[in-house]
Structures are given as C-alpha cells and as structure tokens.
Design an enzyme around this catalytic site. Structure first.
Site, PDB file in Angstrom:
ATOM      1  N   LYS A   1       0.733  -1.103   0.073  1.00 26.26           N
ATOM      2  CA  LYS A   1       0.040  -0.086   0.033  1.00 26.26           C
ATOM      3  C   LYS A   1       0.997   1.356   0.193  1.00 26.26           C
ATOM      4  O   LYS A   1       0.570   2.027  -0.468  1.00 26.26           O
ATOM      5  CB  LYS A   1      -0.970  -0.020   1.130  1.00 26.26           C
TER       6      LYS A   1
ATOM      7  N   ALA B   1      -2.611   1.774  16.530  1.00 25.52           N
ATOM      8  CA  ALA B   1      -2.332   3.271  16.092  1.00 25.52           C
ATOM      9  C   ALA B   1      -1.508   2.876  14.754  1.00 25.52           C
ATOM     10  O   ALA B   1      -0.871   3.978  14.299  1.00 25.52           O
ATOM     11  CB  ALA B   1      -1.536   4.047  16.793  1.00 25.52           C
TER      12      ALA B   1
ATOM     13  N   GLY C   1      -1.505   1.421  10.349  1.00 23.21           N
ATOM     14  CA  GLY C   1      -1.790   1.874   9.326  1.00 23.21           C
ATOM     15  C   GLY C   1      -3.322   1.378   8.941  1.00 23.21           C
ATOM     16  O   GLY C   1      -4.248   2.064   8.404  1.00 23.21           O
TER      17      GLY C   1
ATOM     18  N   ASN D   1      -2.957   2.538  22.393  1.00 22.95           N
ATOM     19  CA  ASN D   1      -1.983   1.944  21.756  1.00 22.95           C
ATOM     20  C   ASN D   1      -0.976   1.292  22.858  1.00 22.95           C
ATOM     21  O   ASN D   1      -0.835   2.310  23.660  1.00 22.95           O
ATOM     22  CB  ASN D   1      -1.468   2.617  20.577  1.00 22.95           C
TER      23      ASN D   1
ATOM     24  N   TYR E   1     -11.800 -10.369   9.974  1.00 21.80           N
ATOM     25  CA  TYR E   1     -12.910 -10.908  10.030  1.00 21.80           C
ATOM     26  C   TYR E   1     -12.521 -12.840  10.079  1.00 21.80           C
ATOM     27  O   TYR E   1     -11.264 -13.077   9.705  1.00 21.80           O
ATOM     28  CB  TYR E   1     -14.064 -11.225   8.859  1.00 21.80           C
TER      29      TYR E   1
END
Length: 279
Positions: A66, A128, A130, A151, A218
C-alpha cells in the site's frame, strides 16, 4: 475488449477480491476480468508497469504494497493522502494513475448497513498502525462525540492525533489508562491481535450500556476481540467482512462509476464461511 483489473499482494492466494468483483460485475452488467497476482517484495513498480502497459484499467493493492502504491500514483485523492497509503489505483482517461484509499469508507458504510450510529458516540480505536490511520478521516467525518486512540506505544497514537487534529480532537492514551476513561459507545479493533489469537489488555468496564464493538479482521469463528465483547455485554458486534466487501464496492465505483449492492455478497460470503466452519 474486456477491461482488466487485478489485486496485487504477497501472499495473495487467500484473497477474496476476484470473487467479490465477479459478483459485482454480474450484478451490474459490467464486462470485466479480475485476477490476483502475487508480487515479490521490491518488485511492485515493475509489476504495476507491466500490468498497465498491457491494458490494465485498475488495481487493488493489499499487504505489503500500500505504501508502494502511494508512491506510484501520479495523483492522490484527499482520503488517500490522509491515510498515507493506497489500496486502489485507477487509470484515468489521460493515462495517469489516480491513487485512492477505500478502506475507511468501506468500514463506515458497513456500520451504516448494520444500522449503527457513529454521530454523537464516544469512539475508541484500538491500535495506531496503518489500519487505524486508513479509517480515521471517514470516521471523523461522521461527527462522533469524541475519538480516543489506545496503543501500547502512546507516541504512535500521539502522532496520529496530531496528524488529524484539523478534523477534531483525538485523545491518545496507553492501554493502561483506559480504566480511567468514561465507557465507550463504539470500540473498533484495528490491531492485528485477532490474527494471533491475542487481545490488547482491556478493562472490564470499557463498554457503555448498548455499546457496539467492531473488529476490522474477520473469520469463520468470532474473533478473540468479539468474543471478549460478547462476554462484556456489547449489544452489537460485527467483524470486518462487511468492511472488506464495502471497500471493494468503493473501488468498483472508482473504476466503473457504478455502485454495486454489498448485502447479497456479504451474505453469500458469510454462508461460505459458515459452511467451511461446519465441514
């Protein structure tokens, strides 16, 4: 000629994106092909160059690329710039590549589909990294009463709160300080703890009456976080399957300017997960 799309990642064999986008295409009568491609680390740019040179129209990008996609895009949407990461690349009519991040809106839309209110709620985000950074702007735009980020390393939470301060006050805390806070109406797990079967250290009085708990991960079985939520009286609980389908639907819209229905796809995928669990 059929328009070509793909998802890049490593690993990628587990990706449900081809199935999801096939369902969207059938629903909406869009003619497209969607594949998944494992890319070696350090080779994202070469692989993306080859894909788009071969006529590709758009890419989904997952772990660990990403940030690579963020740097690869010629232009960024405001939400991608905020997230500091790109999960969607779309070839524009002028040949340039637009980078977008659909994770946050995917989560928010899933909560709306579940009938959950965000506006006016006391919201807690766990983690905290991505994942949390990627959802903060769309979440803040829903005008919650307050947002807290917890965090293990408070400094990371502080950095996020400063980076998004123009959207509203975000309070950074360590997990050890959560017991001193008022109970929360909505708790979102953005840590990878569910993958390892672990949980952040959470106080027993964390949840307000009628609270909702959401896990960005999930699985066929309730995640450890959602099992904790049930045992601590959370009235509403959901995992991230709807977020997965929701972010894909937003990507589909970015590419095709058509909005698919997510509920039938979520339902079908949930049924498949349940069947595998019972096998």
């Amino acid at each position: 000629m059929t328009d070509s799309y793909a998802v890049f990642g490593n690993p990628i064999a587990h990706s449900k994106s081809p199935y999801i986008h096939r369902q969207f295409a059938e629903q909406t009568g869009q003619e497209l092909a969607y594949t998944k491609q494992q890319v070696n680390e350090g080779e994202f740019e070469q692989a993306a160059d080859a894909f788009f040179a071969g006529g590709g129209k758009g890419l989904n990008v997952t772990v660990p690329f990403k940030l690579d996609a963020y740097g690869y895009a010629a232009r960024l949407t405001p939400r991608a710039r905020r997230a500091g990461a790109v999960n969607t690349l779309a070839k524009q009519p002028d040949g340039t590549l637009l980078g977008d991040n659909t994770d946050g809106i995917g989560m928010v839309n899933d909560m709306h589909n579940l009938g959950w209110e965000i506006a006016g709620k006391r919201v807690l985000l766990l983690g905290a990294g991505g994942a949390v950074r990627g959802v903060l702007q769309p979440l803040m735009e829903q005008e919650p009463a307050s947002v807290t980020i917890a965090n293990r390393t408070v400094h990371k939470a502080e950095q996020l709160s400063k980076g998004f301060a123009d959207l509203g006050v975000i309070e950074p805390v360590g997990y050890e300080n959560l017991s001193q806070k008022e109970p929360f109406d909505l708790v979102i797990n953005g840590t990878s703890a569910s993958l390892s079967g672990e949980l952040p250290p959470l106080p027993d009085d964390l949840l307000a009456e009628g609270a909702a708990c959401y896990d960005m991960m999930y699985a066929a079985e309730p995640t450890p976080f959602l099992a904790w939520a049930e045992s601590h009286g959370a009235e509403q609980r959901a995992d991230g399957l709807g977020m997965l389908v929701g972010q894909a639907a937003e990507s589909f819209y970015v590419w095709r300017q058509v909005r698919p229905e997510v509920i039938p796809v979520i339902t079908a995928m949930r049924h498949t997960l349940s069947a595998k669990k019972g096998a």
